[in-house]
Design an enzyme around this catalytic site. Structure first.
Site, PDB file in Angstrom:
ATOM      1  N   ASN A 161      58.494  16.114   5.408  1.00 19.10           N
ATOM      2  CA  ASN A 161      59.213  17.338   5.275  1.00 19.10           C
ATOM      3  C   ASN A 161      59.897  17.387   3.778  1.00 19.10           C
ATOM      4  OD1 ASN A 161      61.207  19.385   4.888  1.00 19.10           O
ATOM      5  ND2 ASN A 161      61.361  19.600   7.195  1.00 19.10           N
TER       6      ASN A 161
ATOM      7  N   PHE B  99      55.559  20.246  -1.505  1.00 23.23           N
ATOM      8  CA  PHE B  99      54.809  21.239  -0.758  1.00 23.23           C
ATOM      9  C   PHE B  99      53.421  21.176  -1.728  1.00 23.23           C
ATOM     10  CE2 PHE B  99      59.177  22.294  -1.224  1.00 23.23           C
ATOM     11  CZ  PHE B  99      59.633  22.660  -0.029  1.00 23.23           C
TER      12      PHE B  99
ATOM     13  N   ASP C 105      53.606  16.872   1.749  1.00 21.70           N
ATOM     14  CA  ASP C 105      53.263  18.321   2.785  1.00 21.70           C
ATOM     15  C   ASP C 105      53.694  18.041   4.043  1.00 21.70           C
ATOM     16  OD1 ASP C 105      51.782  20.899   1.573  1.00 21.70           O
ATOM     17  OD2 ASP C 105      51.928  20.640   3.724  1.00 21.70           O
TER      18      ASP C 105
ATOM     19  N   ASP D  55      57.295  23.855  -4.878  1.00 22.39           N
ATOM     20  CA  ASP D  55      56.158  25.182  -4.797  1.00 22.39           C
ATOM     21  C   ASP D  55      56.267  25.329  -3.410  1.00 22.39           C
ATOM     22  OD1 ASP D  55      54.354  27.305  -5.008  1.00 22.39           O
ATOM     23  OD2 ASP D  55      52.714  25.870  -5.071  1.00 22.39           O
TER      24      ASP D  55
ATOM     25  N   CYS E 167      57.470  32.189  -4.346  1.00 21.83           N
ATOM     26  CA  CYS E 167      56.398  33.157  -4.148  1.00 21.83           C
ATOM     27  C   CYS E 167      56.978  34.255  -3.512  1.00 21.83           C
ATOM     28  CB  CYS E 167      55.015  32.624  -3.739  1.00 21.83           C
ATOM     29  SG  CYS E 167      55.106  31.710  -2.064  1.00 21.83           S
TER      30      CYS E 167
HETATM   31  N1  SAH Z   1      51.371  23.735  -4.392  1.00 28.20           N
HETATM   32  C1  SAH Z   1      50.167  24.006  -3.674  1.00 28.20           C
HETATM   33  C2  SAH Z   1      50.414  25.385  -2.840  1.00 28.20           C
HETATM   34  C3  SAH Z   1      51.627  25.256  -1.577  1.00 28.20           C
HETATM   35  S1  SAH Z   1      51.752  26.179  -0.446  1.00 28.20           S
HETATM   36  C4  SAH Z   1      49.001  24.639  -4.685  1.00 28.20           C
HETATM   37  O1  SAH Z   1      49.378  24.708  -6.037  1.00 28.20           O
HETATM   38  O2  SAH Z   1      47.819  24.765  -4.341  1.00 28.20           O
HETATM   39  C5  SAH Z   1      53.024  25.511   0.439  1.00 28.20           C
HETATM   40  C6  SAH Z   1      52.854  24.272   1.177  1.00 28.20           C
HETATM   41  O3  SAH Z   1      54.052  24.037   1.524  1.00 28.20           O
HETATM   42  C7  SAH Z   1      51.915  24.425   2.429  1.00 28.20           C
HETATM   43  O4  SAH Z   1      50.922  23.515   2.200  1.00 28.20           O
HETATM   44  C8  SAH Z   1      52.804  24.066   3.772  1.00 28.20           C
HETATM   45  O5  SAH Z   1      52.046  23.075   4.600  1.00 28.20           O
HETATM   46  C9  SAH Z   1      53.668  23.361   2.995  1.00 28.20           C
HETATM   47  N2  SAH Z   1      55.216  23.156   3.549  1.00 28.20           N
HETATM   48  C10 SAH Z   1      55.960  24.287   4.255  1.00 28.20           C
HETATM   49  N3  SAH Z   1      56.934  23.656   4.540  1.00 28.20           N
HETATM   50  C11 SAH Z   1      57.139  22.554   4.255  1.00 28.20           C
HETATM   51  C12 SAH Z   1      58.128  21.392   4.394  1.00 28.20           C
HETATM   52  N4  SAH Z   1      59.254  21.803   5.016  1.00 28.20           N
HETATM   53  N5  SAH Z   1      57.870  20.537   3.684  1.00 28.20           N
HETATM   54  C13 SAH Z   1      56.758  19.811   2.874  1.00 28.20           C
HETATM   55  N6  SAH Z   1      55.771  21.222   2.902  1.00 28.20           N
HETATM   56  C14 SAH Z   1      55.844  22.039   3.552  1.00 28.20           C
END
Ligand code: SAH
Length: 360
Positions: A243, A195, A216, A264, A304
């Site tokens: 994913n 993420f 991501d 995250d 969060c």
């Molecule tokens: N870690 C980042 C914020 C993450 S926000 C920071 O510190 O700035 C959450 C992220 O998860 C988003 O970019 C979204 O695109 C991604 N996301 C949502 N579901 C997901 C999944 N199943 N696999 C990978 N990424 C995912």
């Protein structure tokens, strides 16, 4: 409420049933939250009042924000101006007016922000859906000066490109700023950042790691992260679109190992009804992450979700550790950065949980 004599979006005086003055509040005729307390005192909520609150918020940021041109300057209730968000991105400010009253106060707020902070531009990112609950339209527009398509500013010594007009929230997840730096302290060897969005954790950890793999689901996020990487001349990070659930499962099945894993995810529990499903989601990724850590490795795991308490999050991760047959110590129990203060009497404002754990 027994009776209301106030215009929508006004600053109303509140009285109890016996007519005693309680304070002044923002009044909304549409939202379920019809009053938002501003002050207990019988004083006008005017330009001078707002100026004082803005200055006090800025004073606090001077104390707690170090090494960053990017931070939250005003955080609604926690800075005494409910429903007003102002984020600073270098020379630019981004504002959100999330109730009828701060929408009505917009002109004076813009004037004050210009006078006190001298930004090159102010953008209103008034596109959150909550505005609709207030009967306010969604819109993004420049309120002062000019705001370019992209703004470059630094956070913890790393340059990021921010898209203030279209990025998530006001352009970035500023609440994780201090956690990016904290997580980097434990970095070494091979790191997996799930993420990863624009690379906040991955790029901060890169200097202390051999190699960072970051995933991501969003192609746009991956493209943005790669641009941030190039801008900083960082070579040992690979961003890819995937994913995280699948990646974690695959690495677990292949017995791949890492020295640190960062989780995250977006809020899995969007409301109370989705807590059980969210619990399963958090359990799954934390279980896999713990299984693929080398002995002595670190897990940085975040939630969060407002609706999931720290106690419940700790319990979920503990269950994951038991199932993964790992002995784990809690190294740090962290939360949102200090420029997103928690209100002592409103537990929901403690929404971001960030645990740093070490596998024995
Ligand atoms: N870690 C980042 C914020 C993450 S926000 C920071 O510190 O700035 C959450 C992220 O998860 C988003 O970019 C979204 O695109 C991604 N996301 C949502 N579901 C997901 C999944 N199943 N696999 C990978 N990424 C995912």
């Amino acid at each position: 409420m027994r009776s209301v004599e106030a215009a929508p979006g006004s600053v109303a005086s509140l009285f109890d049933e016996r007519g005693r003055f309680l304070g002044r509040a923002f009044y909304s005729d549409r939202s379920q939250i019809s009053v938002r307390m501003v002050t207990n005192e019988d004083v006008p909520v005017d330009r001078a009042f707002l100026r004082k609150r803005l200055l006090s918020a800025a004073e606090f940021r001077k104390r707690v924000v170090k090494d960053s041109e990017v931070f939250r300057l005003i955080y609604g209730e926690a800075d005494g101006i409910p429903s007003l968000i102002v984020d600073r991105y270098g020379d630019y400010l981004v504002m959100q007016n999330l109730c009828q009253s701060v929408e009505r106060l917009k002109p004076v707020l813009v004037e004050l922000l210009v006078e006190l902070f001298e930004p090159v531009g102010i953008l209103e990112r008034n596109d959150p859906k909550v505005r609709l609950l207030e009967g306010l339209e969604q819109r993004v527009s420049v309120l002062h000066g000019s705001v370019p398509e992209e703004v470059v500013a630094s956070e913890g010594g790393i340059q990021f490109i921010y898209d203030l007009h279209r990025g998530q929230k006001t352009g970035a997840f500023l609440d994780q700023r201090e956690n990016h730096a904290a997580a980097a302290e434990y970095a070494s060897g091979e790191i997996l950042d799930c993420f990863s969005y624009h690379g906040g954790f991955a790029l901060s950890a890169a200097a202390r790691a051999t190699r960072v793999e970051a995933v991501d689901l969003s192609a746009a996020a991956v493209t943005a992260a790669r641009r941030n990487q190039r801008l900083n001349g960082i070579e040992n990070v690979t961003f890819r679109e995937a994913n995280s659930f699948n990646v974690l499962k695959q690495y677990d099945e292949e017995d791949r190992r890492f020295d640190a894993v960062i989780l995250d995810p977006p809020a899995f529990a969007k409301n109370r009804d989705s807590i059980p499903a969210a619990q399963r989601g958090y359990k799954e990724i934390n279980l896999r992450a713990l299984k693929i850590l080398r002995p002595g490795g670190y897990l940085v795991t975040c939630s969060c979700s407002h609706h999931l308490s720290e106690a419940l999050f700790l319990q979920i991760v503990a269950e994951a550790a038991i199932d993964a047959r790992r002995n784990v110590v809690v190294v740090e129990r962290r939360t949102q950065s200090r420029d997103h203060p928690i209100l002592l009497t409103v537990p929901e404002t403690h929404y971001l949980k960030c645990l740093i754990l070490r596998v024995l």
